[in-house]
Design a protein around this motif. Structure first.
Motif, PDB file in Angstrom:
ATOM      1  N   LYS A   1       0.831  -1.203   0.000  1.00  6.25           N
ATOM      2  CA  LYS A   1       0.000   0.000   0.000  1.00  6.25           C
ATOM      3  C   LYS A   1       0.869   1.259   0.000  1.00  6.25           C
ATOM      4  CE  LYS A   1      -3.558  -2.492   2.575  1.00  6.25           C
ATOM      5  NZ  LYS A   1      -4.151  -2.729   3.906  1.00  6.25           N
TER       6      LYS A   1
ATOM      7  N   ASN B   1       2.238   2.062  -3.588  1.00  7.08           N
ATOM      8  CA  ASN B   1       1.249   2.659  -4.489  1.00  7.08           C
ATOM      9  C   ASN B   1       0.956   4.112  -4.120  1.00  7.08           C
ATOM     10  OD1 ASN B   1       0.719   0.607  -6.368  1.00  7.08           O
ATOM     11  ND2 ASN B   1      -0.670  -0.433  -4.975  1.00  7.08           N
TER      12      ASN B   1
ATOM     13  N   VAL C   1      -8.139   6.459   0.228  1.00  3.39           N
ATOM     14  CA  VAL C   1      -7.313   5.399   0.793  1.00  3.39           C
ATOM     15  C   VAL C   1      -6.951   5.701   2.240  1.00  3.39           C
ATOM     16  CG1 VAL C   1      -5.082   4.223   0.630  1.00  3.39           C
ATOM     17  CG2 VAL C   1      -6.395   4.725  -1.440  1.00  3.39           C
TER      18      VAL C   1
ATOM     19  N   THR D   1      -9.465   5.192   4.960  1.00  3.31           N
ATOM     20  CA  THR D   1      -9.564   3.809   5.463  1.00  3.31           C
ATOM     21  C   THR D   1      -8.363   3.430   6.322  1.00  3.31           C
ATOM     22  OG1 THR D   1     -10.799   3.167   3.495  1.00  3.31           O
ATOM     23  CG2 THR D   1      -9.805   1.396   4.778  1.00  3.31           C
TER      24      THR D   1
ATOM     25  N   MET E   1      -3.626  -6.449  -1.001  1.00  6.10           N
ATOM     26  CA  MET E   1      -4.621  -5.831  -1.867  1.00  6.10           C
ATOM     27  C   MET E   1      -5.263  -6.879  -2.767  1.00  6.10           C
ATOM     28  SD  MET E   1      -3.277  -2.103  -3.063  1.00  6.10           S
ATOM     29  CE  MET E   1      -1.849  -2.745  -3.900  1.00  6.10           C
ATOM     30  N   SER E   2      -6.553  -6.736  -2.950  1.00  5.05           N
ATOM     31  CA  SER E   2      -7.271  -7.650  -3.842  1.00  5.05           C
ATOM     32  C   SER E   2      -6.945  -7.303  -5.293  1.00  5.05           C
ATOM     33  CB  SER E   2      -8.770  -7.540  -3.606  1.00  5.05           C
ATOM     34  OG  SER E   2      -9.231  -6.249  -3.989  1.00  5.05           O
TER      35      SER E   2
ATOM     36  N   GLU F   1      -9.048  -6.550  -7.490  1.00  2.87           N
ATOM     37  CA  GLU F   1      -9.866  -5.393  -7.859  1.00  2.87           C
ATOM     38  C   GLU F   1      -9.201  -4.093  -7.415  1.00  2.87           C
ATOM     39  OE1 GLU F   1     -14.382  -3.630  -7.081  1.00  2.87           O
ATOM     40  OE2 GLU F   1     -13.850  -5.678  -6.453  1.00  2.87           O
ATOM     41  N   GLU F   2      -8.630  -4.097  -6.193  1.00  2.00           N
ATOM     42  CA  GLU F   2      -7.938  -2.901  -5.709  1.00  2.00           C
ATOM     43  C   GLU F   2      -6.716  -2.594  -6.579  1.00  2.00           C
ATOM     44  OE1 GLU F   2      -8.471  -2.581  -0.943  1.00  2.00           O
ATOM     45  OE2 GLU F   2      -7.447  -4.375  -1.658  1.00  2.00           O
ATOM     46  N   GLN F   3      -5.942  -3.638  -6.889  1.00  5.65           N
ATOM     47  CA  GLN F   3      -4.758  -3.417  -7.704  1.00  5.65           C
ATOM     48  C   GLN F   3      -5.131  -2.925  -9.096  1.00  5.65           C
ATOM     49  OE1 GLN F   3      -1.418  -3.747  -6.543  1.00  5.65           O
ATOM     50  NE2 GLN F   3      -1.289  -2.473  -8.389  1.00  5.65           N
TER      51      GLN F   3
ATOM     52  N   LYS G   1      -7.649  -1.066  -9.818  1.00  2.21           N
ATOM     53  CA  LYS G   1      -8.016   0.353  -9.686  1.00  2.21           C
ATOM     54  C   LYS G   1      -6.766   1.230  -9.699  1.00  2.21           C
ATOM     55  CE  LYS G   1     -10.718   3.436  -6.717  1.00  2.21           C
ATOM     56  NZ  LYS G   1     -11.567   3.518  -5.494  1.00  2.21           N
ATOM     57  N   TRP G   2      -5.722   0.777  -8.979  1.00  3.72           N
ATOM     58  CA  TRP G   2      -4.479   1.543  -8.970  1.00  3.72           C
ATOM     59  C   TRP G   2      -3.847   1.558 -10.363  1.00  3.72           C
ATOM     60  CZ3 TRP G   2      -2.867   4.779  -5.413  1.00  3.72           C
ATOM     61  CH2 TRP G   2      -3.283   4.623  -4.098  1.00  3.72           C
TER      62      TRP G   2
END
Length: 853
Positions: free
Chosen positions: A354, A357, A392, A395, A599-600, A602-604, A606-607
């Motif tokens: 995290k 990124n 981000v 959270t 990170m899932s 889906e999260e990756q 998005k990045w």
């Protein structure tokens, strides 16, 4: 003539109409400004202990508000129009009053040059029109940030000792005058901070706090600004100097870093009604706690400091509730710094994926921020990046989560980590008791003379007494930039006829130089009335310069012998041999990344989509910042981001022969809005060479402190200062890694007074340069000699001369790099550059070594 009268009447009517469009609050403030009611526009909360909801706003908020009378315009737009119309009508006092209201907003937006240009035009057309001290001092702030420290000092001295023939501001009360003088002292401290003169900066800033405190109603805004500056001082000051300050001003913490944290927390508390300043001080508190965590070995204690750092950084980020809240360059800079430092906390606690990124996102944002130095205008890509970062961190660093982790609030954790202190400004008043010396300071007392002036020791490595007047007037400088440094091969040919064994080996140090005053210290009683603030003001005031700036640049021929001699580089095998301390090149992790949620996909994704839409980062790089402490022979390091800007625009005859110079900005630089310059060798040099250059410059700073002290009562001579320098390893973990050295940018012309072999400027050396070199040889017990004196000097030899890039000759100490010609260079100095002592040498009672034929 009739047409001119009609145009004038039309302008007057338009001005009246526009003024009527302003809000009721602004119209009232404008009337007070025209009546010269205050020297500084007060905020509603600035002098009050209890503030109601209706008073929790700043004048800047009124100015940035949308106009209710003209859709699509702000109150600021109308005020700028009114200022232009007032000048057009030759209604200069009204124009100044309008610009007075706009001043803080203009600085906030980065448009102070426009405002100050308007003020200069008014002064030229109407010299008798008084200008509020707030605007005059604003010019000093702008000059300080731009690197014109000499100009800033002249402006401040004009406020402290105004020219009665010009339009002079009439203070309504002693309190108004005290505020103006305290702000001047504060900025003088800021100048010293920029120069890295930590002790000098601290005494000036602490005295400004005393001035703000002694008002009938203490100035919370002024105190908060000064306490915030102290955080930077305590983050860098030596432990010995800190112990002197701790006794002198009854500071509470046990170490400089903890006092820096205390200062940042207190500044945030005092400025809670100003979102920008509150965010800045919370962010700085987090920054110091990260440094504390790096120095702690126990993992549990380290974790506590990091949790508290996360809390402060979270509060800093939460002050920017949305993209719309980032309305100035200062606010965006604070947001980026807090985001990057939060990434450091994530990495140290094991959330590496995290952190990486988010760090990339900070790099993109920092590049767009640094690329434009004018008004802030958020691009669509910047807005998307800010939204994602806020999402981000909402959270990862939410205050509620952290409070559950650390036990509910900052105070509980502070007690557990020995950070507890009282949020009170009472600790900065000097005590009246006899101080207890710290261990190892038996020969270094501070005293008070019969006039109540302080003396004592600085952490210089020499026996001396503290200077009660460490500032001086600054003058414009002159240049001879083509003089460069010579290597040893050139020296072999240039110095063939210089005898080797022509210096007596016996010591020539004056025994009186080691005499120390053993009188016990008694500190000044604190002032109890406003008019007594002048004691602190007078201590730091120097008469304004009488040098004509237009006469400061001299056309001089270049002497080819003015080049600096360079030793052929030989790689040194260990830190011990090159004289540098060991430092950590990466932050240690506290947590275990296996316990962090990965990170899932889906999260990756998005990045990845976000990065794909952004232009490549080309000018911002990860870097390691290395600072050298010459008093303890120690290096300290921290992570940062660096922006490599455009080359300095220099004519061919002023460009360096060995290094390229370019503008630089980096996260955690001492002056967030200041200008810095990076230097990189044209030909590849090893990393150790850059560190040796910084080691030379910081060692010179150590000796120049004592040199200035010994000349402090000699009005015929000014001060000399060496700029602070740091080393940046750019992309340290990449194959394309390289190194640069960075120092504050100084505006003005550059001159070489001496080199490291035979050259001496035929005109501009007033005796200070060669006398300083002579002094360093004697003060070091003939162990070293500081040469190659170059920088920004003054025509009359008075004021402050700023030096950079020295070389050091030494046979015993091998850490001073390529310009160290050892005994050959020492002999050349005595024979070629300094064959006879000058008046400065005689004033200092310096002795010459016995020369043999």
């Amino acid at each position: 003539m009739e047409m001119e009268q009609e145009t004038y009447a039309d302008s007057v009517q338009r001005l009246s109409n526009n003024l009527g469009l302003l809000s009721v609050q602004l119209q009232a403030l404008l009337r007070d400004a025209e009546d010269q009611k205050w020297a500084f526009i007060p905020e509603t909360w600035q002098f009050e202990d209890r503030v109601g909801e209706q008073d929790i706003y700043n004048v800047k908020d009124l100015i940035t508000a949308p106009s209710t009378q003209r859709p699509g315009k702000t109150e600021a737009d109308i005020l700028w129009e009114c200022a232009d119309l007032a000048v057009e009508c030759k209604s200069y006092p009204r124009a100044v009053a309008i610009l007075f209201l706009l001043d803080r907003y203009a600085f906030w937006q980065g448009t102070s040059p426009r405002l100050l240009k308007a003020i200069d035009d008014i002064r030229q057309n109407s010299p008798s029109t008084p200008v509020p001290p707030q605007i005059v001092i604003r010019k000093a702030r702008v000059l300080t940030n731009a690197g014109d420290l000499q100009g800033a000092e002249r402006v401040l001295d004009d406020v402290l000792s105004p020219d009665k023939e010009k339009g002079t501001w009439t203070y309504r009360s002693d309190s108004d005058r005290a505020i103006a003088h305290s702000v001047c002292i504060q900025i003088k401290g800021q100048v010293q901070l920029k120069l890295g003169q930590w002790y000098d900066a601290s005494t000036l800033i602490l005295d400004s706090i005393i001035g703000f405190r002694m008002l009938p109603k203490p100035d919370k805004k002024g105190i908060a600004s000064s306490v915030g500056l102290l955080m930077d001082v305590f983050k860098n000051i030596s432990y010995r100097d800190f112990q002197i300050l701790k006794q002198q001003y009854t500071l509470q913490a046990d170490s400089p870093l903890l006092e820096a944290y205390r200062a940042a927390e207190e500044a945030a508390h005092l400025s809670k009604y100003d979102p920008l300043f509150c965010a800045r001080h919370r962010r700085r508190a987090g920054e110091v706690l990260i440094l504390c965590a790096q120095q702690i070995q126990d993992d549990q204690e380290k974790e506590k400091f990091l949790q508290l750092a996360r809390t402060n950084l979270s509060e800093s980020l939460h002050s920017h509730e949305s993209v719309e809240a980032l309305r100035s360059r200062e606010q965006l800079c604070e947001f980026i710094c807090a985001s990057f430092q939060s990434c450091q906390v994530l990495e140290m606690t094991g959330a590496v994926e995290k952190s990486n990124n988010l760090t990339k996102m900070c790099m993109h944002l920092y590049e767009e921020y640094c690329a434009v130095e004018t008004n802030l205008s958020l691009t669509s890509s910047m807005k998307r990046m800010i939204d994602l970062i806020m999402e981000v961190f909402e959270t990862l660093l939410s205050t509620s989560q952290l409070q559950e982790t650390v036990g509910g609030n900052n105070t509980d954790l502070a007690k557990e980590t020995t950070l507890s202190y009282s949020l009170s400004i009472n600790h900065i008043v000097p005590n009246d008791h006899t101080t207890q010396r710290q261990p190892g300071e038996e020969n270094n007392p501070q005293t008070v003379d019969e006039n109540g002036k302080k003396s004592g020791t600085v952490d210089s490595g020499f026996d001396t007494t503290e200077d009660e007047d460490r500032t001086s007037d600054y003058n414009k400088s002159t240049v001879d930039p083509s003089a460069t440094t010579i290597d040893l091969d050139e020296a072999n040919s240039a110095g063939k006829n210089v005898p080797k064994d022509n210096i007596c080996s016996s010591s020539t140090v004056d025994p009186s130089a080691t005499t120390v005053d053993q009188t016990k210290a008694k500190w000044l009683q604190p002032p109890t009335e406003v008019d007594r603030l002048c004691r602190a003001v007078d201590k730091h005031h120097i008469q304004a310069s009488t040098v004509d700036p237009s006469m400061t640049t001299l056309g001089l021929t270049v002497d080819p012998s003015a080049t600096t001699v360079d030793v052929a580089y030989e790689k040194v095998g260990s830190d011990e041999n090159i004289g540098v301390g060991k430092d950590e090149t990466s932050l240690s992790h506290v947590g275990d990344s296996r316990h962090e949620r990965k990170m899932s996909a889906e999260e990756q994704k998005k990045w990845n989509e976000m990065f794909a839409d952004l232009s490549p980062v080309t000018r911002v790089h990860k870097a390691l910042l290395h600072k050298y402490d010459p008093f303890n022979d120690r290096w300290e390091s921290e992570n940062t981001l660096v922006y490599l800007g455009d080359p300095l625009l220099l004519s061919d005859d002023k460009k360096g022969k060995q290094r390229d110079a370019f503008f630089v900005q980096y996260i955690s630089q001492e002056e967030a809005m200041g200008r810095y310059v990076g230097k990189r060798y044209k030909k590849d040099k090893p990393y150790e060479q850059y560190r040796q250059d910084v080691c030379c410059q910081m060692t010179a700073r150590k000796y120049v402190t004592v040199f200035n002290h010994k000349l402090r009562h000699q009005q015929a001579f000014g001060q000399i200062q060496y700029l602070p320098a740091v080393t940046l390893q750019v992309n340290p973990s990449q194959p394309e890694s390289f190194t640069i050295n960075v120092e504050p940018y100084i505006d003005g012309d550059f001159v070489k007074l001496t080199n490291n072999l035979k050259y001496k400027h035929p005109v501009l050396d007033s005796g200070l340069a060669t006398a300083f070199t002579h002094f360093t040889y004697e003060a070091s017990g003939q162990k070293l000699m500081i040469v190659d004196i170059q920088g920004w000097t003054t025509v009359d030899g008075r004021g402050v001369t700023y030096f950079t890039d020295p070389q050091i000759h030494s046979e015993e100490i091998k850490k001073y790099g390529r310009g160290n010609l050892g005994d050959r260079g020492v002999q050349a100095f005595w024979r070629e550059q300094h064959p006879r002592c000058n008046k400065v040498c005689r004033l200092l009672k310096l002795k010459r070594p016995l020369m043999t034929s």
